[in-house]
Design a protein around this motif. Structure first.
Motif, short mmCIF file in Angstrom:
data_model
loop_
_atom_site.label_atom_id
_atom_site.label_comp_id
_atom_site.label_asym_id
_atom_site.label_seq_id
_atom_site.Cartn_x
_atom_site.Cartn_y
_atom_site.Cartn_z
N ALA A 48 73.78 47.93 137.51
CA ALA A 48 74.16 49.40 138.06
C ALA A 48 73.14 50.32 137.43
O ALA A 48 73.02 51.55 138.17
N GLY A 49 72.48 49.96 136.35
CA GLY A 49 71.46 51.03 135.76
C GLY A 49 70.15 51.32 136.80
O GLY A 49 69.55 51.96 136.71
N HIS A 50 69.99 50.20 137.73
CA HIS A 50 69.12 50.29 138.63
C HIS A 50 69.40 50.57 140.18
O HIS A 50 68.65 50.44 141.05
N SER A 51 70.57 51.11 140.05
CA SER A 51 71.34 51.41 141.37
C SER A 51 71.01 52.76 141.59
O SER A 51 71.03 53.68 140.81
N LEU A 52 70.87 53.17 142.97
CA LEU A 52 70.56 54.59 143.37
C LEU A 52 71.53 55.48 143.01
O LEU A 52 71.42 56.78 142.45
N GLY A 53 72.73 55.08 143.21
CA GLY A 53 73.82 55.85 143.06
C GLY A 53 74.19 56.23 141.49
O GLY A 53 74.50 57.49 141.26
N TRP A 54 73.79 55.51 140.46
CA TRP A 54 73.84 55.87 139.30
C TRP A 54 72.48 56.76 138.73
O TRP A 54 72.51 57.14 137.48
N GLN A 55 71.68 56.93 139.41
CA GLN A 55 70.53 57.50 138.89
C GLN A 55 70.62 59.05 138.94
O GLN A 55 71.45 59.65 139.80
N PHE A 56 70.06 59.86 137.58
CA PHE A 56 70.35 61.22 137.68
C PHE A 56 69.50 62.12 138.81
O PHE A 56 68.46 61.48 139.33
N LEU A 57 70.16 62.96 139.46
CA LEU A 57 69.70 63.48 140.51
C LEU A 57 68.67 64.24 140.24
O LEU A 57 67.65 64.43 141.24
N PHE A 58 68.40 64.64 138.89
CA PHE A 58 67.17 65.52 138.61
C PHE A 58 66.30 64.73 137.47
O PHE A 58 66.69 65.24 136.56
N PRO A 59 65.55 63.73 137.89
CA PRO A 59 65.11 62.77 136.55
C PRO A 59 63.96 63.65 135.90
O PRO A 59 63.07 64.42 136.62
N SER A 60 63.73 63.30 134.87
CA SER A 60 62.61 63.71 133.97
C SER A 60 61.38 63.22 134.57
O SER A 60 61.42 62.08 134.92
N GLN A 61 60.31 63.81 134.29
CA GLN A 61 59.16 63.18 134.78
C GLN A 61 58.39 62.40 133.90
O GLN A 61 57.80 61.48 134.04
N ASP A 62 59.03 62.51 132.64
CA ASP A 62 58.35 61.60 131.48
C ASP A 62 59.42 60.65 131.11
O ASP A 62 60.78 61.07 131.12
N LEU A 63 59.10 59.41 130.56
CA LEU A 63 59.86 58.37 130.15
C LEU A 63 60.30 58.96 128.64
O LEU A 63 59.68 59.66 128.02
N SER A 64 61.38 58.26 128.25
CA SER A 64 61.98 58.65 126.65
C SER A 64 62.68 57.44 126.16
O SER A 64 63.00 56.55 126.96
N ARG A 65 62.63 57.29 124.82
CA ARG A 65 63.44 56.19 124.18
C ARG A 65 64.86 56.50 123.85
O ARG A 65 65.06 57.43 123.41
N ASP A 66 65.63 55.56 124.44
CA ASP A 66 66.82 55.48 124.19
C ASP A 66 67.22 55.32 122.69
O ASP A 66 66.95 54.18 121.89
N PRO A 67 67.81 56.31 121.94
CA PRO A 67 67.97 56.16 120.58
C PRO A 67 69.12 55.09 119.90
O PRO A 67 68.93 54.67 118.92
N ARG A 68 69.82 54.56 120.89
CA ARG A 68 70.81 53.73 120.55
C ARG A 68 70.38 52.13 120.81
O ARG A 68 70.65 51.38 119.93
N SER A 69 69.51 51.96 121.56
CA SER A 69 68.90 50.64 122.29
C SER A 69 67.56 50.62 121.78
O SER A 69 67.09 49.37 121.98
N ASP A 70 66.73 51.55 121.86
CA ASP A 70 65.41 51.52 122.02
C ASP A 70 64.83 51.34 123.13
O ASP A 70 63.43 51.02 123.13
N ALA A 71 65.57 51.18 124.36
CA ALA A 71 65.01 50.84 125.58
C ALA A 71 64.24 51.99 126.22
O ALA A 71 64.69 53.25 125.71
N ILE A 72 63.04 51.81 126.80
CA ILE A 72 62.40 53.01 127.54
C ILE A 72 63.17 53.35 128.66
O ILE A 72 63.20 52.32 129.66
N ARG A 73 63.70 54.36 128.97
CA ARG A 73 64.35 54.85 130.25
C ARG A 73 63.75 56.12 130.65
O ARG A 73 63.06 56.83 130.03
#
Length: 326
Positions: A221-246
């Protein structure tokens, strides 16, 4: 990712970590969690780092009086501190505190600042996309700035003509107006999000942050269009809980800066911010003679007395009383 809760130890040993864990189990919002922990920490520091278990009614009274008498804190600030300390003692420590007698801060009744319709449009037209679109939703739908930023593509129902606000203030969902005039631009924004999602997928970026452990339940679901933020950031950031780059949503300070600059460009000298659009939304509806209960629902107010404050705005605007000169 300032609205994503930072991870805590499974078995926390630090006192404030234990408090945070209890607050989360209690189901309070992350903003409430941070506010409560802040005031509990300030209370501990005020009493020279004494442990709360060794303190009680007298220490609480001294601190709350200090806030009003020495710090000249507002009534709302003092109330936040009081709520945090009552939660600490009555709920977390199970040491009930009753009949506090402290010096109350003076409560001031402030009428919200609002834009005229012309001012609101002037400011909006001085903002570039996609921040202009965010301002239009705040003014046209009464959204708070964080509610706009947390919108997912699936939260906008173009066919039914409304927006769903998920986990708004007080963990409540509500629906509000989707301005018809912004639909073409919103549909274009969805296409931009779709293209950005395709790029992120091709470069191995992790899926968007999913709340309430939904990522484990629905891995794709994290890669589905419906769940994407409508106003995404231009830059990627690190998730503090999993260290994943999102790719998270735009930061609040970014849109706040754009609005502040637009207010200045429009030569408007009111003490205003993003939230002024929300105040202006409610005031326009009252001016259009919409029912107060209906406005309360659209605004997401628990208490109708909060909505009634906009009646005072209309009084100040001269909506009912006319000057003798006029």
């Amino acid at each position: 990712m300032d609205d994503i809760r930072t991870p805590l130890p499974v078995s926390p040993t630090k006192f404030l970590d234990q408090v945070r864990t209890f607050i989360r189990i209690d189901g309070k919002s992350y903003s409430t969690e941070n506010v409560y922990v802040y005031w509990i920490k300030q209370f501990i520091l005020f009493h020279n780092k004494a442990h709360p278990r060794d303190m009680g009614k007298n220490e609480i009274t001294a601190y709350l009086t200090h806030l009003s008498a020495t710090r000249d804190a507002s009534a709302n600030t003092q109330k936040l501190a009081l709520n945090a300390l009552m939660f600490l003692y009555n709920r977390f420590l199970q040491q009930p505190v009753e009949k506090l007698e402290f010096r109350y801060a003076k409560k001031t009744m402030r009428t919200p600042t609002v834009f005229t319709h012309a001012e609101a449009l002037n400011i909006i037209n001085n903002i570039v996309m996609p921040y202009k679109l965010m301002a239009q939703l705040m003014y046209g739908g009464g959204l708070r700035v964080n509610e706009v930023l947390r919108l997912r593509v699936k939260d906008v129902d173009f066919s039914m003509g409304y927006i769903v606000i998920r986990d708004g203030k007080g963990f409540k969902d509500r629906t509000t107006l989707l301005p018809k005039s912004v639909i073409p631009d919103l549909q274009q924004q969805v296409k931009i999000v779709e293209n950005l999602l395709a790029f992120d997928k091709s470069t191995g970026v992790s899926g968007v942050y999913m709340p309430n452990l939904l990522e484990k339940k629905y891995p794709s679901a994290g890669h589905s269009l419906g769940w994407q933020f409508l106003f995404p950031s231009q830059d990627l950031s690190r998730d503090p809980r999993s260290d994943a780059i999102r790719r998270h949503h735009v930061y609040p300070t970014t849109i706040q800066t754009h609005v502040k600059q637009a207010i200045k460009k429009a030569n408007i000298h009111k003490q205003a911010s993003c939230h002024t659009f929300r105040h202006s939304f409610a005031t326009r509806l009252l001016q259009a003679k919409y029912d107060l209960k209906q406005i309360q629902t659209l605004m997401g107010h628990t208490d109708i007395r909060t909505t009634e404050i906009y009646l005072h705005v209309l009084d100040e605007l001269g909506d009912k009383v006319k000057s003798p000169l006029d």
